[in-house]
Design an enzyme around this catalytic site. Structure first.
Site, PDB file in Angstrom:
ATOM      1  N   SER A 132       0.909  -1.086  -0.517  1.00  0.00           N
ATOM      2  CA  SER A 132      -0.268   0.314   0.010  1.00  0.00           C
ATOM      3  C   SER A 132       0.873   1.546  -0.134  1.00  0.00           C
ATOM      4  O   SER A 132       2.032   1.558   0.578  1.00  0.00           O
ATOM      5  CB  SER A 132      -0.905   0.325   1.161  1.00  0.00           C
ATOM      6  N   TYR A 146      -1.910  -0.187  10.206  1.00  0.00           N
ATOM      7  CA  TYR A 146      -1.376  -1.351   9.015  1.00  0.00           C
ATOM      8  C   TYR A 146      -0.675   0.146   8.331  1.00  0.00           C
ATOM      9  O   TYR A 146       0.353  -1.666   7.710  1.00  0.00           O
ATOM     10  CB  TYR A 146      -3.528  -0.879   8.039  1.00  0.00           C
TER      11      TYR A 146
HETATM   12  P1  NDP Z   1     -11.179  -6.343  -0.231  1.00  0.00           P
HETATM   13  O1  NDP Z   1     -11.752  -7.003   1.396  1.00  0.00           O
HETATM   14  O2  NDP Z   1     -11.556  -6.069  -1.038  1.00  0.00           O
HETATM   15  O3  NDP Z   1     -10.900  -8.109  -0.269  1.00  0.00           O
HETATM   16  C1  NDP Z   1      -9.391  -8.778   0.495  1.00  0.00           C
HETATM   17  C2  NDP Z   1      -9.653  -9.956  -0.414  1.00  0.00           C
HETATM   18  O4  NDP Z   1      -8.795 -10.910   0.180  1.00  0.00           O
HETATM   19  C3  NDP Z   1     -10.642 -11.195  -0.973  1.00  0.00           C
HETATM   20  O5  NDP Z   1     -10.240 -11.595  -1.765  1.00  0.00           O
HETATM   21  C4  NDP Z   1     -10.793 -12.040   0.399  1.00  0.00           C
HETATM   22  O6  NDP Z   1     -11.353 -12.670   0.660  1.00  0.00           O
HETATM   23  C5  NDP Z   1      -8.848 -11.722   0.607  1.00  0.00           C
HETATM   24  N1  NDP Z   1      -8.802 -11.506   2.400  1.00  0.00           N
HETATM   25  C6  NDP Z   1      -8.896 -11.105   2.807  1.00  0.00           C
HETATM   26  N2  NDP Z   1      -8.513 -12.308   4.357  1.00  0.00           N
HETATM   27  C7  NDP Z   1      -7.772 -12.925   3.395  1.00  0.00           C
HETATM   28  C8  NDP Z   1      -7.959 -14.415   4.721  1.00  0.00           C
HETATM   29  N3  NDP Z   1      -7.276 -14.625   5.679  1.00  0.00           N
HETATM   30  N4  NDP Z   1      -7.672 -15.543   3.652  1.00  0.00           N
HETATM   31  C9  NDP Z   1      -7.882 -15.848   2.770  1.00  0.00           C
HETATM   32  N5  NDP Z   1      -8.091 -14.268   2.008  1.00  0.00           N
HETATM   33  C10 NDP Z   1      -8.479 -13.536   2.936  1.00  0.00           C
HETATM   34  O7  NDP Z   1      -9.758  -5.843  -0.478  1.00  0.00           O
HETATM   35  P2  NDP Z   1      -9.024  -4.849  -1.479  1.00  0.00           P
HETATM   36  O8  NDP Z   1      -9.164  -5.267  -2.596  1.00  0.00           O
HETATM   37  O9  NDP Z   1      -9.640  -3.374  -1.350  1.00  0.00           O
HETATM   38  O10 NDP Z   1      -7.304  -5.400  -1.127  1.00  0.00           O
HETATM   39  C11 NDP Z   1      -6.751  -5.757  -1.856  1.00  0.00           C
HETATM   40  C12 NDP Z   1      -5.064  -5.701  -0.576  1.00  0.00           C
HETATM   41  O11 NDP Z   1      -4.715  -4.110  -1.579  1.00  0.00           O
HETATM   42  C13 NDP Z   1      -4.966  -6.067   0.962  1.00  0.00           C
HETATM   43  O12 NDP Z   1      -3.620  -6.246   0.716  1.00  0.00           O
HETATM   44  C14 NDP Z   1      -5.115  -4.786   0.426  1.00  0.00           C
HETATM   45  O13 NDP Z   1      -4.541  -3.851   2.022  1.00  0.00           O
HETATM   46  C15 NDP Z   1      -4.414  -3.612  -0.049  1.00  0.00           C
HETATM   47  N6  NDP Z   1      -4.657  -2.415  -0.516  1.00  0.00           N
HETATM   48  C16 NDP Z   1      -5.562  -1.397  -1.227  1.00  0.00           C
HETATM   49  C17 NDP Z   1      -6.418  -0.304  -1.212  1.00  0.00           C
HETATM   50  C18 NDP Z   1      -7.587  -0.193  -1.293  1.00  0.00           C
HETATM   51  O14 NDP Z   1      -8.021   0.960  -1.747  1.00  0.00           O
HETATM   52  N7  NDP Z   1      -8.869  -1.157  -1.789  1.00  0.00           N
HETATM   53  C19 NDP Z   1      -5.030   0.443  -0.467  1.00  0.00           C
HETATM   54  C20 NDP Z   1      -3.290   0.043  -1.214  1.00  0.00           C
HETATM   55  C21 NDP Z   1      -3.716  -1.341  -0.174  1.00  0.00           C
HETATM   56  P3  NDP Z   1     -12.578 -13.458   0.616  1.00  0.00           P
HETATM   57  O15 NDP Z   1     -13.812 -12.467   1.241  1.00  0.00           O
HETATM   58  O16 NDP Z   1     -12.419 -14.516   0.906  1.00  0.00           O
HETATM   59  O17 NDP Z   1     -12.461 -13.458   3.067  1.00  0.00           O
END
Ligand code: NDP
Length: 237
Positions: A132, A146
């Site tokens: 991030s 975070y």
């Molecule tokens: P979402 O919350 O929309 O999606 C998260 C994804 O990660 C889902 O597919 C979820 O699966 C999976 N996930 C979460 N926890 C677990 C776990 N314990 N085991 C397996 N899978 C897991 O997040 P984003 O798409 O927004 O974020 C994706 C990445 O990008 C993250 O690392 C986040 O920190 C990073 N990021 C996001 C930003 C943003 O503005 N959106 C900005 C900067 C970085 P399920 O639903 O099946 O649990």
């Protein structure tokens, strides 16, 4: 488009948001894709049906589960660790267990997944972790825990790039800024405040982040390693 037709890719955390956009992009570009998810069973099954990717339920907070799912894929060409958790708030009152679980998902899982993938990965492989821009810049209160998880990935990438470079395996971090997902909806309560830090005042789309992942996984990026790739509309500028 990038030609991934002979490539085998695993995306950890692919059921929703940025991860799902990456699954769609790599499957469309011809890769053989598997992805993990934790709780979003219906979304994962729908995405698998849509793309032909394999969906595997596996909790990124469970170290052995992470190691097992990576090892079970055999020789990968591409590992992308996207799964992430966001726990924000006053550090004096934040639930300590929730903070530790976030550290497990955001830091320990990428490290163990990357190491495990490298055991069998083909030469010239690609390891990409979604960090991030908050690894570089945390311009508001409540984000310390975070931010520490995303900063930790920076050191990991620099070190692992050295460990695996002789095999042509690259290790890179993508650092998105605000991106429109369930975690950070473009019409959410924080959106306007975050746009205030940006030069281009909108959320990114998952597809834009997936495009950068495809570039870093592709044939033109073989000399890019140990590096941070910020895609944030100028949030960190
Ligand atoms: P979402 O919350 O929309 O999606 C998260 C994804 O990660 C889902 O597919 C979820 O699966 C999976 N996930 C979460 N926890 C677990 C776990 N314990 N085991 C397996 N899978 C897991 O997040 P984003 O798409 O927004 O974020 C994706 C990445 O990008 C993250 O690392 C986040 O920190 C990073 N990021 C996001 C930003 C943003 O503005 N959106 C900005 C900067 C970085 P399920 O639903 O099946 O649990």
């Amino acid at each position: 488009m990038t030609d991934f037709s002979s490539k085998k890719a695993l995306i950890l955390g692919g059921s929703r948001g940025i991860g799902a956009a990456i699954v769609r992009r790599f499957a469309a570009d011809g890769a053989s894709v598997a992805f993990t998810y934790a709780g979003s069973h219906d979304a994962a099954q729908a995405l698998a049906a849509d793309t032909g990717a394999a969906a595997i339920q596996s909790d990124a907070a469970d170290r052995q589960a992470v190691i097992d799912v990576v090892a079970g894929q055999g020789a990968l060409d591409i590992l992308i660790v996207n799964a992430g958790a966001l726990v924000m708030g006053d550090p004096l009152t934040l639930d300590a267990d929730a903070v530790d679980r976030m550290i497990d998902i955001n830091v320990r899982a990428p490290y163990h997944a990357a190491v495990e993938a490298a055991r069998q990965m083909r030469d010239g492989g690609r390891i990409i972790v979604i960090g991030s821009v908050n690894g570089d810049r945390m311009p508001f209160a409540g984000g310390a825990a975070y931010a520490l998880t995303k900063s930790a990935l920076q050191g990991m990438a620099r070190g692992l790039a050295r460990d695996f470079g002789a095999r042509g395996i690259t290790v890179n971090i993508i650092q998105p800024g605000p991106t429109d997902t369930d975690m950070n909806p473009s019409d959410g309560p924080m959106a306007e405040m975050m746009h205030g830090f940006m030069a281009i005042r909108r959320h990114a789309t998952g597809q834009e982040v997936a495009g950068l992942a495809a570039y870093l996984a592709g044939p033109e990026a073989g000399i890019i390693t140990g590096a941070l790739h910020t895609i944030d509309g100028g949030f960190g500028a």
